[in-house]
Design a protein around this motif. Sequence first.
Motif, PDB file in Angstrom:
ATOM      1  N   UNK A   1       3.521  13.065  -6.741  1.00  0.00           N
ATOM      2  CA  UNK A   1       3.703  12.225  -5.567  1.00  0.00           C
ATOM      3  C   UNK A   1       2.559  12.248  -4.572  1.00  0.00           C
ATOM      4  N   UNK A   2       1.650  13.209  -4.685  1.00  0.00           N
ATOM      5  CA  UNK A   2       0.561  13.307  -3.715  1.00  0.00           C
ATOM      6  C   UNK A   2      -0.525  12.255  -3.951  1.00  0.00           C
ATOM      7  N   UNK A   3      -0.848  12.010  -5.217  1.00  0.00           N
ATOM      8  CA  UNK A   3      -1.914  11.045  -5.528  1.00  0.00           C
ATOM      9  C   UNK A   3      -1.581   9.645  -5.007  1.00  0.00           C
ATOM     10  N   UNK A   4      -0.361   9.124  -5.216  1.00  0.00           N
ATOM     11  CA  UNK A   4      -0.061   7.798  -4.678  1.00  0.00           C
ATOM     12  C   UNK A   4      -0.201   7.710  -3.157  1.00  0.00           C
TER      13      UNK A   4
ATOM     14  N   UNK B   1      -2.848   5.341  -1.134  1.00  0.00           N
ATOM     15  CA  UNK B   1      -2.373   4.402  -0.117  1.00  0.00           C
ATOM     16  C   UNK B   1      -2.976   4.672   1.255  1.00  0.00           C
ATOM     17  N   UNK B   2      -3.937   5.591   1.331  1.00  0.00           N
ATOM     18  CA  UNK B   2      -4.573   5.907   2.603  1.00  0.00           C
ATOM     19  C   UNK B   2      -3.721   6.766   3.513  1.00  0.00           C
TER      20      UNK B   2
ATOM     21  N   UNK C   1      -7.933  -2.755  -9.085  1.00  0.00           N
ATOM     22  CA  UNK C   1      -6.789  -3.207  -8.280  1.00  0.00           C
ATOM     23  C   UNK C   1      -7.233  -4.044  -7.088  1.00  0.00           C
ATOM     24  N   UNK C   2      -8.009  -3.432  -6.177  1.00  0.00           N
ATOM     25  CA  UNK C   2      -8.387  -4.118  -4.938  1.00  0.00           C
ATOM     26  C   UNK C   2      -9.685  -3.517  -4.427  1.00  0.00           C
TER      27      UNK C   2
ATOM     28  N   UNK D   1     -11.205   2.625   1.970  1.00  0.00           N
ATOM     29  CA  UNK D   1     -10.859   4.042   1.811  1.00  0.00           C
ATOM     30  C   UNK D   1     -12.106   4.901   1.661  1.00  0.00           C
ATOM     31  N   UNK D   2     -13.123   4.371   0.988  1.00  0.00           N
ATOM     32  CA  UNK D   2     -14.374   5.115   0.853  1.00  0.00           C
ATOM     33  C   UNK D   2     -14.962   5.405   2.232  1.00  0.00           C
TER      34      UNK D   2
END
Length: 266
Positions: free
Chosen positions: A144-147, A151-152, A238-239, A246-247
């Motif tokens: 659950x941490x990676x998602x 998602x920022x 994806x986007x 995010x980068x």
Amino acid sequence: MALIGVFDSGVGGLSILDEALCQLPEHDYIYLADSINAPYGEKSSEWITARSLELCQYLAKQDCQVIVVACNTATAQAIEQIRHALKGIAIIGVEPGIKPAAMHSPKGIVGVLATEATLKSDKFNALLDTLTPECQFIKQAGAGLVPLIEAGQADSEAALELLAEHLEPILNAGADTLVLGCTHFPFLRRSIRKLLGERITLIDTSEAVVRQLKRQLELQQQTIEREHHGKITFLSSKDESSLLTLAKELMHADLHLHSIQARAFS
């Protein structure tokens, strides 16, 4: 200068790219995020191997001289197959820093926070078997941490609560050292420190991976131009605009010093 490919299931490999830009800013980079399929850690080993190979083959076709598989799960499941298929290209993987953790843990109790796929992989467990039996490793899947990071929301209350849940068995075992066994997890440093303060040593392998990258470039006799900052192309399945946002949020490197492009990948 070299063209270096960096591949991850999503934004986690930005932690490796960030360190690479600090040590080797003069080279050109392609960062490929397969965010539409993140996280990899919950997928089958067969799927991970096939997809990782496909993406590395794409980077090879872009004329990358070195490819960094900046994903612990992909490294654990697919690095040998990638190296076999792309014999003419230097392939650098990442793996949890359990060896330095074992060497530096005062009590010999080390927590390992990683994906389920990494913790179950033959490669990880073979590495574990080479280490001293006097050191105890508390393995914890960070489901659950990676998602949330994708998602920022690395610094959100939701991430903090989930992180506290995952860290509880590690703390209950008395660990004094924590291995961040997924390239996404260095972006949880602030949340970890908020929960634990300075009472636990954090180990990630970004610097070691980039030192290996530097050695590979030296073997290829790549010219070093310290005053030059190369190009960075961000590709996302994806986007691409979200990846670039995010980068800029997650990385410490000054991206304004580089020529930046962001494109979709399919």
